[in-house]
Design an enzyme around this catalytic site. Structure first.
Site, PDB file in Angstrom:
ATOM      1  CE  LYS B  61      -3.628   2.594   0.834  1.00  0.00           C
ATOM      2  NZ  LYS B  61      -4.562   2.813  -0.276  1.00  0.00           N
ATOM      3  N   GLY B  88      -8.723   7.128   0.405  1.00  0.00           N
ATOM      4  CA  GLY B  88      -8.020   8.352   0.798  1.00  0.00           C
ATOM      5  C   GLY B  88      -6.619   8.116   1.319  1.00  0.00           C
ATOM      6  CB  CYS B 144      -4.048   8.602  -5.597  1.00  0.00           C
ATOM      7  SG  CYS B 144      -5.536   8.253  -4.659  1.00  0.00           S
ATOM      8  CG  ASN B 206      -3.937   4.686  -9.266  1.00  0.00           C
ATOM      9  OD1 ASN B 206      -4.992   4.289  -8.766  1.00  0.00           O
ATOM     10  ND2 ASN B 206      -2.899   5.043  -8.541  1.00  0.00           N
ATOM     11  CB  THR B 207      -8.761   3.791  -9.765  1.00  0.00           C
ATOM     12  OG1 THR B 207      -8.298   4.902  -8.994  1.00  0.00           O
ATOM     13  CG2 THR B 207      -8.519   2.511  -9.009  1.00  0.00           C
ATOM     14  N   GLY B 279      -5.458  -6.445  -8.477  1.00  0.00           N
ATOM     15  CA  GLY B 279      -5.928  -5.871  -7.217  1.00  0.00           C
ATOM     16  C   GLY B 279      -7.333  -6.315  -6.880  1.00  0.00           C
TER      17      GLY B 279
HETATM   18  C1  LIG Z   1      -9.167  -0.176  -2.432  1.00  0.00           C
HETATM   19  C2  LIG Z   1      -8.095   0.243  -3.380  1.00  0.00           C
HETATM   20  C3  LIG Z   1      -7.004   0.968  -2.897  1.00  0.00           C
HETATM   21  C4  LIG Z   1      -5.988   1.376  -3.757  1.00  0.00           C
HETATM   22  N1  LIG Z   1      -4.918   2.044  -3.249  1.00  0.00           N
HETATM   23  C5  LIG Z   1      -3.864   2.361  -4.063  1.00  0.00           C
HETATM   24  C6  LIG Z   1      -2.684   2.955  -3.542  1.00  0.00           C
HETATM   25  O1  LIG Z   1      -2.544   3.197  -2.336  1.00  0.00           O
HETATM   26  N2  LIG Z   1      -1.690   3.247  -4.398  1.00  0.00           N
HETATM   27  C7  LIG Z   1      -1.763   2.977  -5.731  1.00  0.00           C
HETATM   28  O2  LIG Z   1      -0.802   3.249  -6.457  1.00  0.00           O
HETATM   29  N3  LIG Z   1      -2.868   2.401  -6.261  1.00  0.00           N
HETATM   30  C8  LIG Z   1      -3.915   2.090  -5.449  1.00  0.00           C
HETATM   31  N4  LIG Z   1      -5.037   1.474  -5.986  1.00  0.00           N
HETATM   32  C9  LIG Z   1      -5.088   1.201  -7.410  1.00  0.00           C
HETATM   33  C10 LIG Z   1      -4.654  -0.232  -7.727  1.00  0.00           C
HETATM   34  O3  LIG Z   1      -3.311  -0.453  -7.380  1.00  0.00           O
HETATM   35  C11 LIG Z   1      -4.829  -0.551  -9.212  1.00  0.00           C
HETATM   36  O4  LIG Z   1      -4.014   0.326  -9.965  1.00  0.00           O
HETATM   37  C12 LIG Z   1      -6.264  -0.397  -9.677  1.00  0.00           C
HETATM   38  O5  LIG Z   1      -7.154  -0.830  -8.698  1.00  0.00           O
HETATM   39  C13 LIG Z   1      -6.560  -1.158 -10.962  1.00  0.00           C
HETATM   40  O6  LIG Z   1      -6.289  -2.531 -10.827  1.00  0.00           O
HETATM   41  P1  LIG Z   1      -7.417  -3.631 -10.449  1.00  0.00           P
HETATM   42  O7  LIG Z   1      -8.563  -3.429 -11.361  1.00  0.00           O
HETATM   43  O8  LIG Z   1      -6.728  -4.951 -10.605  1.00  0.00           O
HETATM   44  O9  LIG Z   1      -7.774  -3.364  -9.024  1.00  0.00           O
HETATM   45  C14 LIG Z   1      -6.070   1.073  -5.141  1.00  0.00           C
HETATM   46  C15 LIG Z   1      -7.171   0.349  -5.605  1.00  0.00           C
HETATM   47  C16 LIG Z   1      -8.172  -0.082  -4.760  1.00  0.00           C
HETATM   48  C17 LIG Z   1      -9.332  -0.858  -5.308  1.00  0.00           C
END
Ligand SMILES: Cc1cc2nc3c(=O)[nH]c(=O)nc-3n(C[C@H](O)[C@H](O)[C@H](O)COP(=O)(O)O)c2cc1C
Ligand code: FES
Lengths: 268, 319
Positions: B61, B88, B144, B206-207, B279
């Site tokens: 994280k 957050g 983020c 990222n998202t 993720g």
């Molecule tokens: C609950 C949650 C928390 C996340 N926290 C971070 C984070 O702290 N740092 C980061 O670079 N990406 C964070 N992400 C993004 C994920 O690392 C990833 O890039 C994104 O969810 C897309 O991949 P996935 O569809 O496999 O989840 C977070 C995603 C989720 C769902």
């Protein structure tokens, strides 16, 4: 291959408050109108729109009503205090595993921890229930379960002393008891586990940690490498015995690992 | 008992190792699946659990210079075919993490330390501290979507350049990956900026920024109102981004976004990914989803007579 169950929606479902019941000093049950398919010991995520979302044990399940029960300590539970009949709250879940109800059981509950084992008490056939609290005011469900063995630290109700003393006596007298189900302050759980080990009785304990998601994503609820919200919240003696963090450490909202004492002083 | 089980696991992986083994920036991975940042990876114990679940590497994280509580809940909702989150960036902070982790090179798989900061200087400070734990790689979270301060960073070429340069300088030779956002006009351009500033890899993506409104209460569901979309709904965007980044840079890509099955992972690799971030799939299939994805990849490879992932990497580009 590649079976994809991704079209799953998991949003809070809105329920209406059907009634609010005072259970003890600063302890209330919020009953919600509707059905909930729930196994004994499971929990739900409760969303108060505009406030927060928190995990709560399902404390009672009736035909068309279910409840959660809380002790007013922080901003979220104080917001719960303002709930009235007709108000709307969001519910996700139920989540987590459940208690085994097929054995001859003693239930040991400390304080508000009784709300995490009450669905098990309801599902068991004639269990012995031991309920302890710091004083008379903190005993919960004394009307709901009339035949409980009560203990208080200060002797203001029931017998003076801890639940573990009462448990040892019950196990000493009843050699046919196969298992203990417990929830309460974690040090109490550790002590209950010791008594169970001494008498060679199985123990299932419901643990508590700060939870953000309830479905194995945030990582805040870990005890060692066990993900409390999906692997638990109920663990048996075999696993409890091996837990290095049990009774010692928990994580704050920030994810920082602190002593259980610091954790409890933050949780209130 | 423990040792026996480990030997058993290692043996079990022998066959997989040959087909799926991957090298990312010189770091050897038993398979290309990497736990994405922000899912479960807040402690070494949780990392260990995901390694048991089959992951080739673990991204922790994201951590910054201070301890953070994050946003009020709900922090996550599962909608249609994805998840919206606005946790957050809660975290214990880099200094507490140093005490908690002690070191990051003593686990059964490589650990990637993810960092962020409020200012460019913060990124540098946190990078130096993270490097002291000896992670296999450092990932820079400049992407983020729901932190107000991060907006200027992730769409701004100059910030990306300065942050990447500073982190690289302070990483003491540890490979650095820049994690980019899809909420930009041209992700390929920004990837090129990061590459020129010294990044050893790109993590994409990222998202994507989104919102869910509850009809009954007529309010946004997330405590933070907006949040980041992840999971299957994000995958086509992620595949497009990886494809575009692959055309622009020579450094390896960690393709992340919506990968839930072995075929999803193969698709990412065909778009040009060297490794694959996973993720939200942990929500759909639990922490053992990594073994499952690997098994499905192997099955696809066997069926299509593909012996190594190099044969198909970037094949969608027709070169
Ligand atoms: C609950 C949650 C928390 C996340 N926290 C971070 C984070 O702290 N740092 C980061 O670079 N990406 C964070 N992400 C993004 C994920 O690392 C990833 O890039 C994104 O969810 C897309 O991949 P996935 O569809 O496999 O989840 C977070 C995603 C989720 C769902
Ligand atoms: S509450 Fe989020 S992982 Fe358990």
């Amino acid at each position: 291959m590649g079976s994809n169950c991704s079209l799953k929606t998991e949003l809070p479902v809105i329920y209406e408050v059907s009634r609010v019941v005072q259970e003890a000093k600063d302890v209330h049950s919020i009953f919600l109108k509707g059905k909930l398919d729930c196994k004994p010991g499971q929990f739900i995520m409760v969303w108060l729109p505009g406030v927060e979302e928190k995990p709560m044990a399902v404390s009672e399940v009736r035909k068309d009503e279910f409840a959660f029960c809380y002790h007013s300590v922080g901003p979220f539970t104080q917001a719960c205090d303002a709930l009235q009949k007709g108000d709307k709250v969001g519910i996700r879940g139920p989540y987590g595993n459940s208690f085994s109800l097929d054995k001859k059981t003693v239930v040991v509950a400390g304080g508000i921890g009784i709300s995490s084992v009450s669905t098990a008490i309801d599902g068991l056939s004639s269990p012995v229930v031991i309920h302890g609290a710091r004083d008379k005011d903190h005993l919960v469900y004394t009307k709901r379960y009339k035949s409980m063995i009560l203990t208080t630290d200060d002797g203001s109700a029931g017998r003076k002393g801890y639940v573990t003393g009462a448990l040892a006596e019950v196990l000493e007298k009843n050699k046919d008891i196969e298992q203990v189900i417990t929830c309460g302050p974690e040090m109490m759980i550790v002590n209950v586990l010791h008594v169970c080990q001494k008498y060679g009785v199985e123990c299932e304990a419901s643990l508590e940690r700060y939870m953000k998601c309830g479905y194995g994503i945030c990582g805040n609820c870990l005890v060692d490498d066990k993900i409390l919200c999906i692997d638990g919240p109920i663990f048996n003696s075999r696993i409890l015995k091996k837990m290095k963090e049990l009774g010692k450490f928990a994580r704050l909202k920030t994810g920082r690992k602190v002593s259980l004492k610091e954790y409890y002083s933050w949780r209130g | 008992m423990q040792i026996l089980r480990e030997i058993h696991v290692q043996r079990g992986y022998c066959a997989v190792v040959k087909m799926l083994s991957t090298t990312l920036c010189g770091v050897k991975l038993r398979n290309p699946t990497i736990l994405a940042s922000g899912i479960l990876g807040i402690s070494k114990d949780s990392a260990q659990r995901i390694i048991k679940g089959g992951a080739g590497a673990i991204t922790l994280k994201s951590l910054c210079h201070e301890e953070r509580k994050g946003h009020p809940g709900p922090n996550m909702v599962v909608i249609d075919s994805g998840m919206l989150n606005a946790v957050g960036l809660p975290g214990q902070g880099m200094d507490n993490a140093i005490a908690d982790f002690e070191r990051l090179d003593d686990l059964a798989a490589p650990i990637i330390g993810s960092i962020f900061g409020y200012t460019i200087e913060d990124f540098g400070i946190v990078a130096k501290k993270m490097a002291s734990l000896s992670p296999a790689m450092i990932e820079i979270d400049i992407s983020c979507p729901h932190m107000s301060y991060s907006k200027p960073f992730y769409a701004d070429a100059e910030s990306i350049q300065k942050i990447t340069r500073l982190v690289k300088k302070n990483a003491g030779g540890i490979p650095v990956s820049a994690k980019l956002s899809p909420n930009v006009h041209n992700i390929a351009e920004l990837a090129l900026v990061a590459e020129k500033a010294g990044a050893d890899a790109i993590t994409a993506i990222n998202t994507a920024s989104g919102m869910k409104i509850d009809l009954e209460t007529r309010t946004p569901l997330l405590g933070n109102k907006t949040g980041g979309l992840s999971g299957p709904a994000l995958k086509p965007i992620a595949v497009r981004c990886v494809y575009e980044v692959y055309e622009a840079v020579k450094i390896p890509i960690v393709g992340t976004g919506g990968v839930t099955t072995g075929e999803d992972a193969i698709e990412m690799i065909m778009a040009g990914a060297t490794a694959v971030g996973v993720g939200t799939a942990c929500y759909y299939h639990g922490p053992d989803v990594f073994s499952r994805i690997c098994d499905e990849m192997k099955a696809w490879m066997k069926k299509n007579k593909v012996k190594s992932l190099d044969e198909i990497r970037g094949s969608a580009h027709g070169k």
